[in-house]
Design a protein around this motif. Structure first.
Motif, PDB file in Angstrom:
ATOM      1  N   MET A 295      46.489  31.496  33.012  1.00  0.00           N
ATOM      2  CA  MET A 295      45.625  32.289  33.893  1.00  0.00           C
ATOM      3  C   MET A 295      45.184  33.553  33.158  1.00  0.00           C
ATOM      4  N   PRO A 296      43.868  33.811  33.120  1.00  0.00           N
ATOM      5  CA  PRO A 296      43.374  34.978  32.380  1.00  0.00           C
ATOM      6  C   PRO A 296      43.689  36.302  33.083  1.00  0.00           C
ATOM      7  N   ASP A 297      43.869  37.327  32.286  1.00  0.00           N
ATOM      8  CA  ASP A 297      44.083  38.678  32.787  1.00  0.00           C
ATOM      9  C   ASP A 297      42.845  39.519  32.484  1.00  0.00           C
ATOM     10  N   TYR A 298      42.546  40.447  33.402  1.00  0.00           N
ATOM     11  CA  TYR A 298      41.370  41.299  33.236  1.00  0.00           C
ATOM     12  C   TYR A 298      41.735  42.758  33.451  1.00  0.00           C
ATOM     13  N   LEU A 299      41.100  43.614  32.657  1.00  0.00           N
ATOM     14  CA  LEU A 299      41.208  45.050  32.879  1.00  0.00           C
ATOM     15  C   LEU A 299      40.160  45.425  33.922  1.00  0.00           C
ATOM     16  N   VAL A 300      40.600  46.082  34.993  1.00  0.00           N
ATOM     17  CA  VAL A 300      39.684  46.428  36.078  1.00  0.00           C
ATOM     18  C   VAL A 300      39.783  47.923  36.376  1.00  0.00           C
ATOM     19  N   ARG A 301      38.741  48.434  37.022  1.00  0.00           N
ATOM     20  CA  ARG A 301      38.717  49.828  37.485  1.00  0.00           C
ATOM     21  C   ARG A 301      38.536  49.794  38.993  1.00  0.00           C
ATOM     22  N   PHE A 302      39.361  50.611  39.701  1.00  0.00           N
ATOM     23  CA  PHE A 302      39.302  50.548  41.159  1.00  0.00           C
ATOM     24  C   PHE A 302      39.675  51.885  41.762  1.00  0.00           C
ATOM     25  N   GLY A 303      39.310  52.068  43.018  1.00  0.00           N
ATOM     26  CA  GLY A 303      39.678  53.265  43.762  1.00  0.00           C
ATOM     27  C   GLY A 303      38.781  54.451  43.482  1.00  0.00           C
ATOM     28  N   THR A 304      38.815  55.426  44.394  1.00  0.00           N
ATOM     29  CA  THR A 304      38.028  56.644  44.229  1.00  0.00           C
ATOM     30  C   THR A 304      38.422  57.396  42.973  1.00  0.00           C
ATOM     31  N   MET A 305      39.713  57.352  42.626  1.00  0.00           N
ATOM     32  CA  MET A 305      40.198  58.037  41.431  1.00  0.00           C
ATOM     33  C   MET A 305      39.974  57.223  40.164  1.00  0.00           C
ATOM     34  N   ARG A 306      39.313  56.069  40.296  1.00  0.00           N
ATOM     35  CA  ARG A 306      38.979  55.207  39.163  1.00  0.00           C
ATOM     36  C   ARG A 306      40.225  54.831  38.349  1.00  0.00           C
ATOM     37  N   PHE A 307      41.202  54.309  39.060  1.00  0.00           N
ATOM     38  CA  PHE A 307      42.414  53.825  38.396  1.00  0.00           C
ATOM     39  C   PHE A 307      42.075  52.604  37.538  1.00  0.00           C
ATOM     40  N   HIS A 308      42.890  52.385  36.521  1.00  0.00           N
ATOM     41  CA  HIS A 308      42.754  51.187  35.690  1.00  0.00           C
ATOM     42  C   HIS A 308      43.988  50.312  35.884  1.00  0.00           C
ATOM     43  N   GLY A 309      43.780  49.018  35.818  1.00  0.00           N
ATOM     44  CA  GLY A 309      44.895  48.092  35.968  1.00  0.00           C
ATOM     45  C   GLY A 309      44.578  46.761  35.316  1.00  0.00           C
ATOM     46  N   ILE A 310      45.635  45.984  35.074  1.00  0.00           N
ATOM     47  CA  ILE A 310      45.476  44.636  34.528  1.00  0.00           C
ATOM     48  C   ILE A 310      45.835  43.654  35.631  1.00  0.00           C
ATOM     49  N   PHE A 311      44.855  42.845  36.035  1.00  0.00           N
ATOM     50  CA  PHE A 311      45.047  41.937  37.156  1.00  0.00           C
ATOM     51  C   PHE A 311      44.763  40.507  36.721  1.00  0.00           C
ATOM     52  N   THR A 312      45.532  39.598  37.299  1.00  0.00           N
ATOM     53  CA  THR A 312      45.475  38.185  36.913  1.00  0.00           C
ATOM     54  C   THR A 312      44.563  37.410  37.845  1.00  0.00           C
ATOM     55  N   TRP A 313      43.747  36.557  37.246  1.00  0.00           N
ATOM     56  CA  TRP A 313      42.807  35.706  37.989  1.00  0.00           C
ATOM     57  C   TRP A 313      43.317  34.270  37.901  1.00  0.00           C
ATOM     58  N   ASN A 314      43.620  33.651  39.049  1.00  0.00           N
ATOM     59  CA  ASN A 314      44.247  32.330  39.039  1.00  0.00           C
ATOM     60  C   ASN A 314      43.257  31.180  39.004  1.00  0.00           C
ATOM     61  N   ASN A 315      41.992  31.494  38.751  1.00  0.00           N
ATOM     62  CA  ASN A 315      40.973  30.445  38.666  1.00  0.00           C
ATOM     63  C   ASN A 315      40.411  30.426  37.247  1.00  0.00           C
ATOM     64  N   ALA A 316      41.080  29.709  36.350  1.00  0.00           N
ATOM     65  CA  ALA A 316      40.673  29.695  34.949  1.00  0.00           C
ATOM     66  C   ALA A 316      39.325  29.007  34.736  1.00  0.00           C
ATOM     67  N   LYS A 317      38.898  28.181  35.687  1.00  0.00           N
ATOM     68  CA  LYS A 317      37.628  27.465  35.541  1.00  0.00           C
ATOM     69  C   LYS A 317      36.437  28.375  35.799  1.00  0.00           C
ATOM     70  N   GLN A 318      36.647  29.455  36.516  1.00  0.00           N
ATOM     71  CA  GLN A 318      35.559  30.381  36.829  1.00  0.00           C
ATOM     72  C   GLN A 318      35.852  31.726  36.152  1.00  0.00           C
ATOM     73  N   LEU A 319      35.296  31.898  34.954  1.00  0.00           N
ATOM     74  CA  LEU A 319      35.540  33.132  34.203  1.00  0.00           C
ATOM     75  C   LEU A 319      34.752  34.291  34.808  1.00  0.00           C
ATOM     76  N   LEU A 320      35.346  35.444  34.756  1.00  0.00           N
ATOM     77  CA  LEU A 320      34.701  36.642  35.270  1.00  0.00           C
ATOM     78  C   LEU A 320      34.061  37.417  34.125  1.00  0.00           C
ATOM     79  N   LYS A 321      32.978  38.111  34.426  1.00  0.00           N
ATOM     80  CA  LYS A 321      32.248  38.867  33.404  1.00  0.00           C
ATOM     81  C   LYS A 321      32.324  40.361  33.695  1.00  0.00           C
ATOM     82  N   ARG A 322      32.003  41.132  32.684  1.00  0.00           N
ATOM     83  CA  ARG A 322      31.985  42.581  32.838  1.00  0.00           C
ATOM     84  C   ARG A 322      31.023  42.974  33.958  1.00  0.00           C
ATOM     85  N   ASP A 323      31.442  43.947  34.760  1.00  0.00           N
ATOM     86  CA  ASP A 323      30.673  44.500  35.886  1.00  0.00           C
ATOM     87  C   ASP A 323      30.657  43.580  37.111  1.00  0.00           C
ATOM     88  N   ASN A 324      31.354  42.440  37.041  1.00  0.00           N
ATOM     89  CA  ASN A 324      31.561  41.664  38.270  1.00  0.00           C
ATOM     90  C   ASN A 324      32.467  42.464  39.196  1.00  0.00           C
TER      91      ASN A 324
END
Length: 295
Positions: A1-30
């Motif tokens: 399962m791929p991992d992605y670096l994401v930005r979230f929240g008003t304070m623009r936190f960063h985190g590494i989150f796992t996507w359990n759908n390997a067949k549907q890759l996510l792109k930057r700015d999704n």
């Protein structure tokens, strides 16, 4: 399962989150829905994270799962929540005024999943906000989290563009705001006018730190001020330097001053010359070894 670096929240936190759908890759700015330790939140995909990348991130970075890609219904719900945040902000202001609390309300963040509302505020000291929390919990029917912040965090929440014409670093890509000192400004020969070296937060600009290691490395290659040097057969003293250009200002005994390249001079003071110090130390070590063998 791929991992992605994401930005979230008003304070623009960063985190590494796992996507359990390997067949549907996510792109930057999704935009996706994640489950963080605060609840369901909307996050922006920055990039995919490989095994080699993990060492580049702090060990305490947020981790979690990506629930789904953001849908039209999610976008509409987010817009509804964001619209009502203005009303919630005014309600919070009225409660603070009614209770006479010595605090400055900065921003309100209503978590997408409705698990909590985060109140960001400035205060010179500790504030007893227990009654405020009870009032707001009754008003909004959700958990209230009070978060005291500093002026640099306030800029991260509210600032838009810096003097350079670009978006402020603190509210775009910085994962942590590094300490910045006046020493860094002096080494880079930046103007010491506070109005010109201060950012939107009123503190020293973060960008003063970016090139500081380069200046330190280049400075080690230059003789210190006051060192005696020889240039074109004349003995002179170092009075200043241009770090980036790798040039030094020298003054001869007849008070003639000029700017020369560091390659044109030879340092006469052995104790001030790193290369000479290293050679002397090496020779002394060899002598010591030799005397030890002879015994």
């Amino acid at each position: 399962m791929p991992d992605y670096l994401v930005r979230f929240g008003t304070m623009r936190f960063h985190g590494i989150f796992t996507w359990n759908n390997a067949k549907q890759l996510l792109k930057r700015d999704n935009y996706v829905i994640i489950r963080s330790d605060r609840g369901l939140e909307i996050a922006q995909i920055l990039c995919e994270v490989t095994e080699e990348d993990f060492a580049q991130f702090p060990s305490d970075i947020s981790r979690g799962m990506i629930v789904r890609k953001m849908t039209n219904d999610d976008a509409n719900e987010f817009n509804r929540i964001h619209y009502h945040e203005t009303e919630e902000f005014q309600t919070c202001l009225r409660c603070i005024s009614r209770l006479g609390l010595q605090m400055h309300l900065v921003d309100i963040e209503h978590i997408f999943g409705g698990e909590r509302i985060v109140i960001y505020y400035l205060a010179e000291g500790r504030v007893d906000f227990r009654e405020l929390v009870r009032l707001l919990a009754t008003e909004f029917q959700t958990r209230i989290e009070m978060r005291q912040i500093g002026v640099r965090d306030e800029a991260k929440l509210l600032a838009d563009y810096g003097d350079c014409g670009k978006e402020c670093c603190c509210n775009t890509y910085l994962m942590a705001m590094p300490p910045v000192s006046m020493k860094m400004a002096k080494l880079q020969k930046a103007t010491l006018d506070p109005s010109k070296i201060s950012g939107r937060c009123g503190r020293l600009k973060c960008c003063l730190r970016y090139e500081y290691p380069v200046y330190e490395d280049l400075l080690e290659k230059l003789p210190p001020i006051g060192a005696n040097v020889r240039c074109e057969g004349v003995v002179a003293k170092v009075t200043g330097y241009e770090i980036l250009a790798q040039q030094v200002y020298i003054e001869t005994e007849d008070h003639l001053r000029k700017l020369v390249d560091v390659s044109q001079i030879a340092i006469l003071d052995s104790e001030r010359n790193p290369k000479v110090r290293k050679e002397v130390a090496s020779n002394e070590e060899n002598k010591s070894k030799g005397s030890g063998k002879s015994r």
